[in-house]
Scaffold this motif. Structure first.
Motif, PDB file in Angstrom:
ATOM      1  N   GLY A 169       0.622  -1.227   0.237  1.00 54.26           N
ATOM      2  CA  GLY A 169       0.158  -0.032  -0.061  1.00 54.26           C
ATOM      3  C   GLY A 169       0.828   1.619  -0.001  1.00 54.26           C
ATOM      4  O   GLY A 169       0.199   2.525  -0.187  1.00 54.26           O
ATOM      5  N   LYS A 170       2.252   1.518  -0.374  1.00 52.18           N
ATOM      6  CA  LYS A 170       2.951   2.097  -0.381  1.00 52.18           C
ATOM      7  C   LYS A 170       2.793   2.460  -1.716  1.00 52.18           C
ATOM      8  O   LYS A 170       3.063   1.818  -2.971  1.00 52.18           O
ATOM      9  N   PRO A 171       3.745   4.351  -1.740  1.00 51.74           N
ATOM     10  CA  PRO A 171       4.049   4.680  -3.408  1.00 51.74           C
ATOM     11  C   PRO A 171       5.355   3.087  -3.444  1.00 51.74           C
ATOM     12  O   PRO A 171       6.460   3.132  -2.546  1.00 51.74           O
ATOM     13  N   THR A 172       5.046   3.217  -4.989  1.00 52.83           N
ATOM     14  CA  THR A 172       6.610   2.535  -5.718  1.00 52.83           C
ATOM     15  C   THR A 172       5.890   2.564  -6.941  1.00 52.83           C
ATOM     16  O   THR A 172       5.320   2.706  -7.258  1.00 52.83           O
ATOM     17  N   VAL A 173       7.397   2.564  -7.316  1.00 53.41           N
ATOM     18  CA  VAL A 173       7.978   3.069  -8.810  1.00 53.41           C
ATOM     19  C   VAL A 173       7.852   1.568  -9.360  1.00 53.41           C
ATOM     20  O   VAL A 173       8.619   0.205  -8.481  1.00 53.41           O
ATOM     21  N   ILE A 174       7.743   0.107 -10.468  1.00 54.50           N
ATOM     22  CA  ILE A 174       7.619  -0.731 -10.888  1.00 54.50           C
ATOM     23  C   ILE A 174       8.146  -0.586 -12.197  1.00 54.50           C
ATOM     24  O   ILE A 174       7.557  -0.235 -13.103  1.00 54.50           O
ATOM     25  N   ASN A 175       9.308  -0.966 -12.590  1.00 51.28           N
ATOM     26  CA  ASN A 175       9.368  -0.737 -14.574  1.00 51.28           C
ATOM     27  C   ASN A 175      10.028  -2.159 -14.383  1.00 51.28           C
ATOM     28  O   ASN A 175      10.649  -3.004 -13.427  1.00 51.28           O
ATOM     29  N   ASN A 176      10.272  -2.202 -15.921  1.00 52.10           N
ATOM     30  CA  ASN A 176      10.761  -3.761 -16.431  1.00 52.10           C
ATOM     31  C   ASN A 176      12.293  -3.233 -16.614  1.00 52.10           C
ATOM     32  O   ASN A 176      12.619  -2.370 -16.250  1.00 52.10           O
ATOM     33  N   VAL A 177      12.398  -4.813 -16.366  1.00 51.91           N
ATOM     34  CA  VAL A 177      14.123  -4.928 -16.915  1.00 51.91           C
ATOM     35  C   VAL A 177      14.607  -3.927 -17.842  1.00 51.91           C
ATOM     36  O   VAL A 177      15.962  -2.859 -17.007  1.00 51.91           O
ATOM     37  N   GLU A 178      14.219  -3.673 -18.552  1.00 54.92           N
ATOM     38  CA  GLU A 178      14.707  -3.303 -19.745  1.00 54.92           C
ATOM     39  C   GLU A 178      14.977  -2.137 -19.864  1.00 54.92           C
ATOM     40  O   GLU A 178      15.194  -1.187 -20.129  1.00 54.92           O
ATOM     41  N   THR A 179      14.068  -1.012 -19.146  1.00 57.72           N
ATOM     42  CA  THR A 179      13.507  -0.198 -18.754  1.00 57.72           C
ATOM     43  C   THR A 179      14.641   0.583 -17.909  1.00 57.72           C
ATOM     44  O   THR A 179      15.008   1.681 -18.060  1.00 57.72           O
ATOM     45  N   LEU A 180      14.978   0.271 -17.281  1.00 61.68           N
ATOM     46  CA  LEU A 180      15.831   0.579 -15.725  1.00 61.68           C
ATOM     47  C   LEU A 180      17.083  -0.015 -16.435  1.00 61.68           C
ATOM     48  O   LEU A 180      18.066   0.832 -16.258  1.00 61.68           O
ATOM     49  N   ALA A 181      17.670  -1.367 -17.421  1.00 61.76           N
ATOM     50  CA  ALA A 181      18.757  -1.148 -18.311  1.00 61.76           C
ATOM     51  C   ALA A 181      18.850   0.628 -19.103  1.00 61.76           C
ATOM     52  O   ALA A 181      20.293   0.856 -18.879  1.00 61.76           O
ATOM     53  N   HIS A 182      17.823   0.816 -19.855  1.00 67.22           N
ATOM     54  CA  HIS A 182      17.993   2.413 -21.012  1.00 67.22           C
ATOM     55  C   HIS A 182      18.403   3.089 -19.359  1.00 67.22           C
ATOM     56  O   HIS A 182      18.622   4.174 -20.063  1.00 67.22           O
ATOM     57  N   THR A 183      17.527   3.333 -17.924  1.00 68.76           N
ATOM     58  CA  THR A 183      17.827   4.926 -17.521  1.00 68.76           C
ATOM     59  C   THR A 183      19.629   4.378 -17.362  1.00 68.76           C
ATOM     60  O   THR A 183      19.715   5.863 -17.363  1.00 68.76           O
ATOM     61  N   TYR A 184      20.209   3.760 -17.265  1.00 67.79           N
ATOM     62  CA  TYR A 184      21.691   3.584 -16.661  1.00 67.79           C
ATOM     63  C   TYR A 184      22.180   4.472 -18.427  1.00 67.79           C
ATOM     64  O   TYR A 184      22.698   5.449 -18.056  1.00 67.79           O
ATOM     65  N   SER A 185      21.678   3.769 -19.220  1.00 72.43           N
ATOM     66  CA  SER A 185      22.340   4.868 -20.743  1.00 72.43           C
ATOM     67  C   SER A 185      22.027   6.206 -20.661  1.00 72.43           C
ATOM     68  O   SER A 185      22.777   6.806 -21.113  1.00 72.43           O
ATOM     69  N   ILE A 186      21.296   6.133 -20.281  1.00 73.43           N
ATOM     70  CA  ILE A 186      20.920   8.123 -20.698  1.00 73.43           C
ATOM     71  C   ILE A 186      21.274   8.300 -18.833  1.00 73.43           C
ATOM     72  O   ILE A 186      21.897   9.459 -19.597  1.00 73.43           O
ATOM     73  N   PHE A 187      21.537   8.027 -18.023  1.00 70.29           N
ATOM     74  CA  PHE A 187      22.296   9.568 -16.750  1.00 70.29           C
ATOM     75  C   PHE A 187      23.684   9.098 -16.969  1.00 70.29           C
ATOM     76  O   PHE A 187      24.734   9.913 -16.878  1.00 70.29           O
ATOM     77  N   LYS A 188      24.693   8.518 -18.049  1.00 70.30           N
ATOM     78  CA  LYS A 188      25.518   8.011 -17.844  1.00 70.30           C
ATOM     79  C   LYS A 188      25.921   8.997 -19.458  1.00 70.30           C
ATOM     80  O   LYS A 188      27.095   9.422 -19.915  1.00 70.30           O
TER      81      LYS A 188
END
Lengths: 159, 393
Positions: B188-207
């Motif tokens: 019941g708490k605020p939660t981010v739920i992301n797919n594996v690939e989505t999270l891997a893409h965020t790495y490239s975006i931040f880099k």
């Protein structure tokens, strides 16, 4: 009975006693006993202080949580589309012939249970199957015979 | 057909070992800047539903509550999808870094990877990687921690609210929405739920910054996508391609020269017949019926030796088993569709019965509680309408 009690207590000590620990505990029981007996379910309910109906509901929902006696090695053959068109039926036929059981059954020595399962995520390497946690891919009837033979050799080493 | 090859990209699987510098760089920026970068990159959920990732993070960051969670959805169960398995075995550190950054900007201290039971064999390697990652986080004075939670063989648990239920020890039955996970997710708490690939893409975006990501793809489908290619193809496997290609180009590259149809997006996606290859564009907006679909890059190729009746039968069999049984349209609908096509095939029902079944599928799309029941109509209608003669004879 005492054994079941002890096992469930140990698992609850290990994972914790809140509802969030129910699935890990049930998985732990399957890892040790190969299936979750009704006795075990009642015991889990007692340890976690939840209703036995809830434990039963959860235990029977998940296809990898067996609730009937099961062999030491559970063979799960992928039956979903990519593995189907790559010939999973030949693999099942071979398994049935070698193990001398039908799909869904367990061998008399309680070593193997044969199941069909949905997509294993090995679609580019079909046909595929899991034996307990280990995936086997690009199967052929010959490969299947070899895999079963290797397991039997581990279980019954020739002196 | 060497000249017809699509451009292969190497963003997700590129072996980069600079997690520390990416984390340092990102942690030193303000949370608002990080979220803005993610929003402007145009990254959308790679599990298939395509919700803008930056917005998801922002909503969770803005949600009230001391206890928040980041969950990586690795319950990859869609038939024909296997990219997340590959990402978690080859570049797990990128996924973990994405989770830690998400934790930082949303205020979550705890992350979980919900790993499907079928991928339990990945567990030892993954735990080792997490241990290494925790040491790095300690060094950076970050208190975020990640744990793996394994599933036990239930396709429906890939649906986010069913996944929370499962983690809470219940049957994997989807919840009513709203409330959405960003305000009321795990426990019941605020939660981010992301797919594996989505999270891997965020790495490239931040880099590399959001611009590089934006340069890839078309219109509303930015960046690259990891595709899982299987079926009748000489080159099955995992390929990172740019969004915006036509299905024709894809088939020219991957087909075996005799491609009859491509199932885009797995059993819950659409079956595209040969005559529509040229008009179909792969990407969120170009998706066949405009709507975003619960697909994750599953591309299953069928050649002319395949019976589309058998294909549909296999899908329906899948849905009958995997329906959680909670809502009537899905529980009964999936079974009746299966019985229905069997009856038509055997001649027990006339071919016009297929129209009744199409109506039923449409009813399920409108009335089923979650994406599973709603999307059965996708494959059902696209196969029955495009290959009607195969359903009857």
């Amino acid at each position: 009975m005492e054994d079941v009690k002890l096992m469930v207590k140990e698992l609850a000590d290990n994972y914790g006693r809140s509802e969030e620990n129910l699935l890990p505990i049930l998985q732990g029981i399957v890892e040790r006993e190969k299936y979750i007996s009704e006795e075990a379910m009642v015991e889990v309910a007692r340890e976690l202080d939840i209703s036995a109906a809830q434990v039963y509901g959860t235990a029977t929902f998940y296809s990898f949580l067996e609730t009937k006696p099961t062999g030491k090695y559970v063979i799960r053959v992928c039956k979903t589309i990519s593995c189907m068109i790559k010939g999973k039926n030949d693999i099942i036929r071979e398994l049935e012939n070698v193990l001398r059981i039908k799909m869904g059954e367990t061998t008399h020595d309680n070593l193997f249970s044969l199941r069909e399962t949905n997509c294993l995520g090995q679609c580019h390497k079909g046909p595929a199957m899991l034996i307990n946690d280990t995936p086997y891919t690009e199967l052929t009837p010959e490969k299947v015979r070899k895999i079963l033979c290797d397991i039997r050799n581990i279980e019954f080493p020739a002196n | 057909m060497a000249n017809k090859k699509l451009k292969r990209l190497d963003l997700v699987f590129k072996d980069e070992k600079d997690t520390e510098s990416v984390l340092k760089k990102t942690f030193s920026r303000s949370n608002a800047d990080v979220i803005n970068d993610l929003i402007s990159s145009g990254l959308k959920g790679r599990g298939g539903a395509g919700f803008p990732t930056g917005l998801k993070w922002k909503l969770t960051a803005d949600a009230k509550g001391d206890e928040k969670y980041v969950i990586c959805n690795a319950d990859e169960g869609e038939p024909g999808t296997f990219k997340d398995r590959e990402i978690l075995s080859k570049v797990p550190h990128k996924v973990l870094a994405g989770m830690a950054i998400c934790g930082r900007v949303t205020g979550a201290k705890k992350g979980f990877i919900y790993l499907r039971g079928e991928y339990r064999f990945l567990l030892p390697g993954l735990n080792e990687e997490i241990e290494k990652f925790h040491k790095l986080l300690e060094k950076l004075d970050c208190r975020f921690r990640v744990e793996v939670f394994t599933g036990s063989g239930a396709y429906i648990c890939g649906e986010e609210s069913a996944l929370f239920e499962s983690m809470e020890g219940k049957r994997g039955e989807p919840r009513n929405k709203p409330p959405f996970p960003t305000t009321s997710g795990y426990r019941g708490k605020p939660t981010v739920i992301n797919n594996v690939e989505t999270l891997a893409h965020t790495y490239s975006i931040f880099k590399y910054g959001p611009e590089k990501f934006q340069d890839l793809g078309v219109q509303d489908s930015r960046g690259s996508k990891v595709f899982s290619v299987s079926g009748d193809t000489p080159n099955p496997g995992i390929y990172e391609l740019e969004f915006g290609m036509t299905l024709q180009k894809f088939v020219d590259d991957f087909g075996d020269g005799d491609t009859k149809a491509v199932q885009v997006g797995g059993a819950s996606g659409f079956c595209v017949p040969r005559k529509k290859f040229g008009k179909t564009i792969i990407g969120y907006q170009g998706r066949l019926q405009g709507e975003s679909l619960p697909t994750g890059g599953s591309m299953m190729i069928f050649n002319s030796s395949r019976s589309m009746y058998n294909v549909l039968h296999n899908y329906l069999d899948f849905f009958v088993e995997e329906s959680c049984g909670q809502c009537t349209p899905c529980r009964v609908g999936t079974q009746q569709l299966l019985l229905g096509i069997e009856a038509v095939k055997k001649g027990e029902r006339s071919s016009s019965y297929l129209d009744k079944l199409l109506e039923l599928a449409e009813t399920m799309r409108v009335t089923a509680k979650c994406g599973l029941g709603q999307s059965v109509a996708n494959s059902f209608a696209s196969i029955v309408e495009n290959f009607k003669e195969e359903m009857i004879y």
